[in-house]
Design an enzyme around this catalytic site. Structure first.
Site, PDB file in Angstrom:
ATOM      1  N   HIS B 263      61.697  39.665  79.803  1.00  0.00           N
ATOM      2  CA  HIS B 263      60.878  40.017  80.965  1.00  0.00           C
ATOM      3  C   HIS B 263      61.301  39.188  82.198  1.00  0.00           C
ATOM      4  O   HIS B 263      61.644  39.734  83.251  1.00  0.00           O
ATOM      5  CB  HIS B 263      59.405  39.757  80.633  1.00  0.00           C
ATOM      6  CG  HIS B 263      58.457  40.068  81.740  1.00  0.00           C
ATOM      7  ND1 HIS B 263      57.768  41.253  81.826  1.00  0.00           N
ATOM      8  CD2 HIS B 263      58.090  39.361  82.837  1.00  0.00           C
ATOM      9  CE1 HIS B 263      57.020  41.265  82.911  1.00  0.00           C
ATOM     10  NE2 HIS B 263      57.192  40.110  83.546  1.00  0.00           N
ATOM     11  N   GLU B 264      61.331  37.880  82.037  1.00  0.00           N
ATOM     12  CA  GLU B 264      61.714  37.026  83.170  1.00  0.00           C
ATOM     13  C   GLU B 264      63.179  37.251  83.536  1.00  0.00           C
ATOM     14  O   GLU B 264      63.566  37.156  84.692  1.00  0.00           O
ATOM     15  CB  GLU B 264      61.448  35.549  82.860  1.00  0.00           C
ATOM     16  CG  GLU B 264      59.986  35.207  82.533  1.00  0.00           C
ATOM     17  CD  GLU B 264      58.985  35.641  83.593  1.00  0.00           C
ATOM     18  OE1 GLU B 264      59.366  35.784  84.774  1.00  0.00           O
ATOM     19  OE2 GLU B 264      57.808  35.865  83.235  1.00  0.00           O
ATOM     20  N   HIS B 267      63.370  39.992  86.005  1.00  0.00           N
ATOM     21  CA  HIS B 267      63.115  39.491  87.363  1.00  0.00           C
ATOM     22  C   HIS B 267      64.368  38.816  87.918  1.00  0.00           C
ATOM     23  O   HIS B 267      64.739  38.989  89.076  1.00  0.00           O
ATOM     24  CB  HIS B 267      61.990  38.450  87.347  1.00  0.00           C
ATOM     25  CG  HIS B 267      60.606  39.020  87.206  1.00  0.00           C
ATOM     26  ND1 HIS B 267      60.093  39.925  88.099  1.00  0.00           N
ATOM     27  CD2 HIS B 267      59.626  38.795  86.294  1.00  0.00           C
ATOM     28  CE1 HIS B 267      58.839  40.239  87.728  1.00  0.00           C
ATOM     29  NE2 HIS B 267      58.543  39.566  86.633  1.00  0.00           N
ATOM     30  N   GLU B 293      58.151  43.646  89.347  1.00  0.00           N
ATOM     31  CA  GLU B 293      57.609  43.841  88.013  1.00  0.00           C
ATOM     32  C   GLU B 293      58.212  45.078  87.346  1.00  0.00           C
ATOM     33  O   GLU B 293      58.355  45.126  86.121  1.00  0.00           O
ATOM     34  CB  GLU B 293      56.086  43.960  88.107  1.00  0.00           C
ATOM     35  CG  GLU B 293      55.359  43.658  86.828  1.00  0.00           C
ATOM     36  CD  GLU B 293      55.559  42.236  86.314  1.00  0.00           C
ATOM     37  OE1 GLU B 293      55.971  41.341  87.089  1.00  0.00           O
ATOM     38  OE2 GLU B 293      55.333  42.027  85.107  1.00  0.00           O
TER      39      GLU B 293
END
Lengths: 498, 498
Positions: B263-264, B267, B293
């Site tokens: 997830h990160e 980003h 996001e």
């Protein structure tokens, strides 16, 4: 403007400068420990911009006005000393054009990463143009600042105010003679020490574990600091509540990390124990590089290279070290960590030959700054001096002129402080021995008593006192190399039986 | 002043602001990953000072003058957009008094560490006074800025320009209905998944190893970034060449780190792949929290929670995971990482119930900001809404209202972006599927094709385009939740056979 208002404004200005410096320190720590490679260039620019801000503040009209307003301030000793130090800075910095200073800071930052590559690839020519520019900046700055007797004095003053070329040229030669004499006695001794027996594989993680234990035992406060890995170890203070230690792990030679960590830990103890009333003032740091080094060397050599220290800690060491170490008896171990053997790398040098490494650097620096020597000739000069003083000649520049980060960092006039630190430390040690049975304290693991003595006599003052003033206040003496010489003679005559 | 001179001055000003922001980002990263505890207070002050500098620059007379000079600049699209964004900032920031802004930034920084303690000790009352002040600041700022229709719109605009309470109140209820319907179908399904079987002990170091492998496979550039451990994971960009990922290792549940890192990482890919021409401009970051996001969720769910992804990576996973994992077959594993089960912690929620967590936060925020609800009543309100939407009630505030760092960080108006990001991501996915056989790419490990598509369509633009503009340019549509609903129905009807 009222005097009170001026005081408040001055205090705020000092704080603002400290805040920039905290950010710069963190960015520098990050660059040397964690930062991704491609980010270096951008980061160097940011550091340069911030350093310029500090420089601008230190030479601003506001600073000038406040220093004028507060020039007769005598009531508050902290404010008085702040003004004194800010005034010295102002007078030095206003002589350097903003733009030039910014270029210098950016150059240093870039040069450090180029130096690292040059060292890794043994390629002095990569670093040469950067070093040339750095020398040129230093010469220019020294001329801006002005000096008496010798241009190098202007640079020395940055790190060891009060110490001059005249003093160094008086003290260093007899010390060199004495050291050479001791090295000869050792080489003629019947006692042969072969420390290669302790160069056993020692995994990084276990070295880290032992390093952490020893830092804890020294009284290093981990809630105000941390330990990280780097290429060229350093300690750095962001503020007294955040003082970081870095170290280097050589899996083939645990001594690099163990003694390196203790050395940097000694620096860190100094910064962590500066009195809290000095936070956000220019005095919230060690008073000079030499006094700083006296603290790191005190712990590294006078504490950690003693028999007493290992009597206390050898069981702990063995419980962490790989099984191959289990067979080594303590008397043998003690001798091996104190082997005297001329070697190439300063930070790995034994305590007896260490000062000879410093003298080589001092002589080359002085000659570069005075213009007697050119950068391109330095590798050869370095190697010749190594041969003359230590009897060995580096085969590569990586283990010669490229070994230290200092010149890449722009620091000329810094190296002598290492030798001075040694001498100061020996003077402090003899004084401490008048008040405590130091050896017994170390043997019993009562390092807190030693830390307390150093804090009370040295750490707490930060930059409130000048280096030679601290020396005098603590020992009653001025610079006196005899304490170091006597210590070395006593220690090594016992080990090598001469 | 000539136009060229104004352009140069404006460019320098933008760069200076970015440089402050780089230092702030590093200090924030450090506070959340590495900084010693006692240094937090001093550091918070430094961050506050720097944020105030940025704020001052953004509202300075110089800025005002330059924006005026360059108001009709149309030739250079980068300069034009810089001026546009700086003008928006100027108009917002000049309404907030410097001192108030500085207090807010220091409060946030302090509140984050208090929040951490409150969460660790399950003590909402510790955090309550801080949250009250933060809400108050947000209300005051919203009033300074002004708004149409609803005070909360002023806050939404910070993170998702173009999106309003009216839009959210239109889109969220039908989505909530659909999600509730799907959750019910799943609960009535004959397929029972018990993911507790994969909650096997998994040492931190091995989780880190797998996380690093997957980041590499995603195309995350480690020479422009690094992975560290933290309490509440985040990615942070210092500049496109230094974009850092952090993660959290739960040794009893590897999914936290694996999916959290991915997830990160999503980003981080966005920030690393912004066009270099935008460096040192306000556009050198993601265009909105929602679009950001969409990138993290795309990777976490549409890539990493697919069967195809694990067909490719399950051998690697097993080679790193402890032996207990060896017995789990892939089809079983796939189901277990996609179990739908109402749970307390947002960042650990499955992708179906996730949006329900967001809606709870949105409703509470909106009510706090409009003054309909008081901070002291929030824990109870939180728990009631959890019960209403998810059918479960947190036993402690640590697994309720205290779980997220956002409010401690001062961020109100941010949470809706998570749900918007989901919807955007699903819209991007359907578009990508028109051009590529996405599933097959994932199965073959050709993630670089996916990364390239996202870079070309989204990443490279940074903040050159507004969020709904990117959405339109890429998909031809405005916000449309149907793509997400269809995706969820399709995926979960297959898993749960309804």
């Amino acid at each position: 403007m009222s005097k009170d208002q001026a005081k408040q404004e001055f205090t705020n200005l000092m704080k603002e400068m400290k805040q920039y410096e905290e950010a710069i320190a963190l960015m520098a720590w990050d660059l040397r420990t964690k930062a991704p490679k491609k980010g270096i260039e951008q980061r160097s620019e940011v550091i340069g911009m911030f350093a310029q801000k500090v420089h601008q503040l230190s030479t601003s009209d506001e600073m000038k006005r406040l220093l004028e307003e507060l020039r007769e301030e005598t009531d508050d000793p902290i404010l008085k000393r702040s003004v004194e130090l800010a005034k010295k800075d102002f007078e030095k910095n206003e002589k350097i054009p903003d733009q030039e200073y910014k270029e210098f800071v950016m150059l240093r930052s870039k040069a450090e990463s180029v130096w690292e590559e040059a060292k890794n690839t043994n390629n002095f020519s990569l670093f040469e143009p950067y070093l040339e520019k750095i020398v040129e900046f230093n010469r220019r700055f020294a001329n801006y600042w002005g000096y008496e007797d010798h241009i190098y004095n202007a640079l020395l003053d940055q790190y060891e105010p009060g110490v001059t070329v005249r003093i160094l040229d008086e003290v260093f030669p007899p010390v060199r003679e004495k050291l050479t004499e001791l090295v000869q006695k050792i080489q003629q001794s019947d006692v042969a020490i072969d420390s290669s027996k302790i160069l056993l594989p020692f995994p990084k993680q276990q070295q880290e574990k032992f390093s952490l234990e020893i830092l804890k035992a020294m009284g290093y406060d981990f809630s105000s600091g941390r330990l990280d890995e780097t290429v060229h170890p350093f300690a750095i203070s962001l503020n007294p509540f955040d003082v970081r230690v870095t170290t280097k792990y050589d899996e083939k030679d645990f001594r690099t990390a163990v003694f390196g960590t203790i050395h940097e830990g000694g620096h860190a103890l100094y910064e962590q124990n500066i009195d809290q009333s000095l936070i956000n003032t220019p005095m919230a740091t060690g008073t000079s590089m030499g006094i700083h080094e006296s603290q790191s060397l005190f712990w590294e050599n006078f504490v950690a290279r003693t028999n007493a220290f290992w009597e206390k800690n050898y069981d702990l060491f063995k419980s962490i070290a790989p099984s191959d170490f289990q067979e080594i008896e303590l008397p043998e171990f003690y001798k091996m960590i104190n082997e005297v053997k001329p070697s190439f790398i300063r930070i790995e040098a034994d305590e007896l030959t260490y000062c000879l490494h410093i003298m080589i650097r001092y002589e080359i620096e002085k000659a570069l700054i005075s213009g007697e020597v050119q950068v391109k000739d330095v590798p050869e000069l370095w190697n010749s001096k190594m041969e003359e003083y230590l009897g060995i000649r580096p085969a590569t520049d990586s283990e010669g002129v490229l070994q230290d980060i200092h010149w890449a960092g722009g620091d000329f006039g810094y190296f002598p402080s290492y030798a001075l630190g040694y001498m100061y430390a020996a003077q402090f040690r003899d004084k401490m021995k008048e008040e405590h049975h130091v050896e017994e304290l170390i043997r019993q693991g009562k390092l807190s008593v030693i830390k307390k003595w150093l804090t009370e006599n040295i750490h707490q003052y930060g930059k409130m006192k000048e280096p030679l003033e601290i020396l005098k206040d603590v020992t009653g003496e001025s610079l006196n190399p005899d304490h170091l010489m006597n210590y070395l003679e006593d220690k090594y005559s016992k080990i090598y039986k001469f």
